[in-house]
Design a protein around this motif. Structure first.
Motif, PDB file in Angstrom:
ATOM      1  N   ASP A  35      -8.871  -3.069   0.770  1.00 51.31           N
ATOM      2  CA  ASP A  35      -9.143  -3.260  -0.652  1.00 51.31           C
ATOM      3  C   ASP A  35      -9.887  -2.091  -1.271  1.00 51.31           C
ATOM      4  OD1 ASP A  35     -11.640  -3.540   0.460  1.00 51.31           O
ATOM      5  OD2 ASP A  35     -11.993  -5.581  -0.268  1.00 51.31           O
ATOM      6  N   ARG A  59      -2.986   0.320  -3.863  1.00 48.47           N
ATOM      7  CA  ARG A  59      -2.522  -1.023  -3.513  1.00 48.47           C
ATOM      8  C   ARG A  59      -1.891  -1.662  -4.750  1.00 48.47           C
ATOM      9  NH1 ARG A  59      -5.430  -6.284  -3.112  1.00 48.47           N
ATOM     10  NH2 ARG A  59      -7.225  -5.149  -3.901  1.00 48.47           N
ATOM     11  N   TRP A  72       0.857  -1.169   0.000  1.00 45.13           N
ATOM     12  CA  TRP A  72       0.000   0.000   0.000  1.00 45.13           C
ATOM     13  C   TRP A  72       0.899   1.227   0.000  1.00 45.13           C
ATOM     14  CZ3 TRP A  72      -1.111  -4.504   2.434  1.00 45.13           C
ATOM     15  CH2 TRP A  72      -2.379  -5.069   2.194  1.00 45.13           C
TER      16      TRP A  72
END
Length: 598
Positions: free
Chosen positions: A137, A84, A73
């Motif tokens: 995510d 990411r 990240w």
């Protein structure tokens, strides 16, 4: 290293150990690039070409990436959002707001699939800092978990994911003045329970909270006058773990992501001990009676440590080599360099280095490093160099600028005036209320002390400084007649007015340094009747967001031909492009020669 900047040297910062690989940021012409070591001994870029990594929280940034075995990240430099990177590609984790700007720093995994970070929101002319959590995510927007303080840093989840530690502070304090350490339960719904105050306050600087593998909270505090290492076991009692005589185990928190200690295993801790501009790697083991020094050929180590079992990754340098990424085997003491350390060119030698400890006119101690030219004969002229900050120091490492001027026959004197780091809290606080006065007299007293034996020419002394060091240099050029010429880079001109244009992080930085508001007018270089006792050369980046160009232009309007201003349209705070650094260095040399030969 044939010119003032040498070959195309990449800076290195922010090391992390992940499995057997070491990650770090490498400064290149297009920005900071994330790289990692390969099993073959080589190095590879982690992200696609053109993707630079940088956080601009507080403007100085830091803590811009987090690497794990499965993903990385990072804060992308061009949009300040969290991204990411996996083997499958790049994915945006956060989205830019419809209004204003969000910036992120100090990324950590709080629980499986959850990130915690510092967020800085710029909107409607205001800036708000807070801690946020978000799905790793990017499946949902970040939500605030801690708000209300001016600043936040070091969000550190416990190994079991049940508790979060972090630090805060508020204006007019800087993080080296006073910070508060907190912990709170991380609830199942991703919010925090009530915050518990662990340590810190307006007269105690707490730095780098971390959890041991056993789940015990550790932190660095200067409550004794020196940054020492402490532990806070579950019963809440604070225990002093490591104190080294006249050494600082922390550093001034100019950026996020600093790490001056790290857990090698369940018992051993790797520690950086700062004494002035010198740094040593140490190992603390509670089963042994004393802290062990790891003997290495490095005198300066940046405040980033990465560890795995028995090994430490760090960035080291010395008087004969520039910073390089290094892996140290703790058991054997052997080290290997993952990046090529630029050394003194063949046929040349590093400048002769002498550390000075002198008594100032008021009896206080002041520290400095003197680099003498190798030539013999007539006493050389002296460049007094004033480090920026002012809460910083002059590291003991090879510096192309120093080597260049020493090669041109100058002695260079790096002054760690009172207010510098590496000498304890009392020394650091000595500049409070005295900025522009005590730092100037310290520079004068040090150069007179080292030249008392006639080894340097006290009739040919010039001064040079950047940012806060530029302010000291301007005060020296206008309030003393000791210097034949002065040079400033990205200099502060009027600290009180600077407060109104400085980034939020530094908008009250000058308050404690200047003292009562009644003194502020007299510390301005724009006050009526100001006179330059020597010619002044000023370099400034047109894009400088820390010390905007306008104040230096006002100084030129007041002092006229006594100030020569060189503006670099493609630079910000300080010079970073090799062609500009080289140009400025040669112009500075010509400036000194003209002044000394007049």
């Amino acid at each position: 290293m044939t010119g003032p900047v040498g070959p195309d040297v990449a800076s290195v910062d922010a090391v992390q150990f992940v499995g057997e690989q070491v990650y770090w940021l490498e400064g290149r012409a297009g920005g900071d690039v994330l790289v990692r070591s390969c099993g073959s001994g080589g190095v590879e870029d982690v992200l696609p070409p053109g993707v630079a990594v940088a956080s601009y929280v507080h403007e100085y940034g830091g803590g811009a990436y987090l690497a794990t075995e499965d993903a990385v990240w990072f804060v992308r430099a061009d949009d300040q959002q969290i991204w990411r990177a996996t083997r499958a590609g790049l994915y945006a984790v956060t989205a830019a707001p419809q209004h204003g700007e969000d910036r992120y720093a100090d990324l950590r995994l709080s629980a499986p699939g959850i990130l915690v970070a510092v967020r800085e929101r710029h909107d409607n002319g205001g800036v708000t800092n807070e801690l946020v959590m978000l799905p790793a995510d990017g499946s949902a927007a970040p939500w605030p978990v801690a708000q209300g303080w001016d600043f936040y840093s070091f969000p550190r989840p416990s190994p079991d994911g049940n508790t979060l530690a972090w630090t805060t502070w508020r204006h007019p304090l800087m993080p080296w003045d006073g910070t508060w350490l907190w912990t709170a339960e991380i609830r199942q719904d991703g919010t925090l329970g009530p915050a518990w105050h662990i340590a810190g306050g307006p007269e105690e600087s707490v730095f780098q909270p971390e959890w041991s593998p056993r789940g015990v909270l550790h932190f660095v505090s200067d409550r004794t006058g020196w940054w020492d290492l402490y532990a806070c076991p579950p019963d809440g009692a604070i225990v002093s773990e490591v104190h080294l005589e006249s050494a600082e185990l922390g550093t001034a928190q100019w950026e996020f992501g600093y790490s001056t200690y790290a857990f090698l295993d369940r018992d051993q801790i790797a520690l950086l001990a700062h004494r002035g501009g010198s740094t040593q790697l140490n190992i603390w083991d509670p089963r042994r009676p004393e802290v062990r020094v790891v003997e290495l050929p490095y005198t300066s180590i940046k405040p980033y440590l990465g560890v795995r079992a028995g090994q430490v990754a760090m960035i080291g340098s010395a008087s004969d080599r520039m910073p390089a990424v290094i892996v140290v085997d703790i058991a054997s003491g052997e080290s290997r360099e993952l990046t090529a350390a630029v050394r003194v060119a063949p046929g040349r030698r590093a400048p002769n280095l002498e550390v000075a400890d002198i008594r100032a006119r008021d009896g206080g101690r002041v520290y400095a490093t003197l680099y003498r030219p190798p030539t013999e004969g007539a006493a050389p002229p002296v460049v007094v160099r004033v480090h920026p900050g002012p809460t910083a120091n002059a590291p003991l490492r090879l510096d192309p600028w120093v080597q260049f001027f020493v090669g041109q026959g100058f002695a260079v004197l790096d002054v760690d005036y009172r207010g510098s780091t590496g000498y304890g809290r009392a020394y650091r606080n000595a500049l409070r209320g005295q900025w522009g006065v005590l730092d100037v007299s310290d520079c004068v007293d040090v150069v007179e002390a080292v030249g008392r034996d006639g080894s340097v020419d006290l009739a040919r002394v010039v001064i040079s400084g950047a940012s806060a060091g530029g302010y000291t240099s301007l005060q020296a050029a206008t309030n003393t007649k000791k210097f034949r010429a002065a040079t400033i880079r990205s200099g502060i001109v009027d600290p009180a007015a600077w407060r109104t244009v400085a980034p939020k992080f530094q908008s009250h930085h000058a308050d404690l340094l200047l003292g009562p508001t009644s003194a502020w007018r007299d510390r301005s270089l724009l006050r009526p009747g100001i006179t330059a006792h020597c010619p002044i050369l000023a370099f400034h980046g047109e894009q400088d967001a820390v010390t905007p160009l306008r104040q230096v232009q006002q100084l030129v309007a007041i002092l006229g031909e006594r100030v020569s201003l060189v503006v670099y349209p493609d630079e910000g705070h300080g010079l970073s492009r090799p062609k500009n650094i080289e140009h400025a260095t040669y112009v500075e040399l010509a400036h000194y020669r003209a002044a000394l030969n007049s």
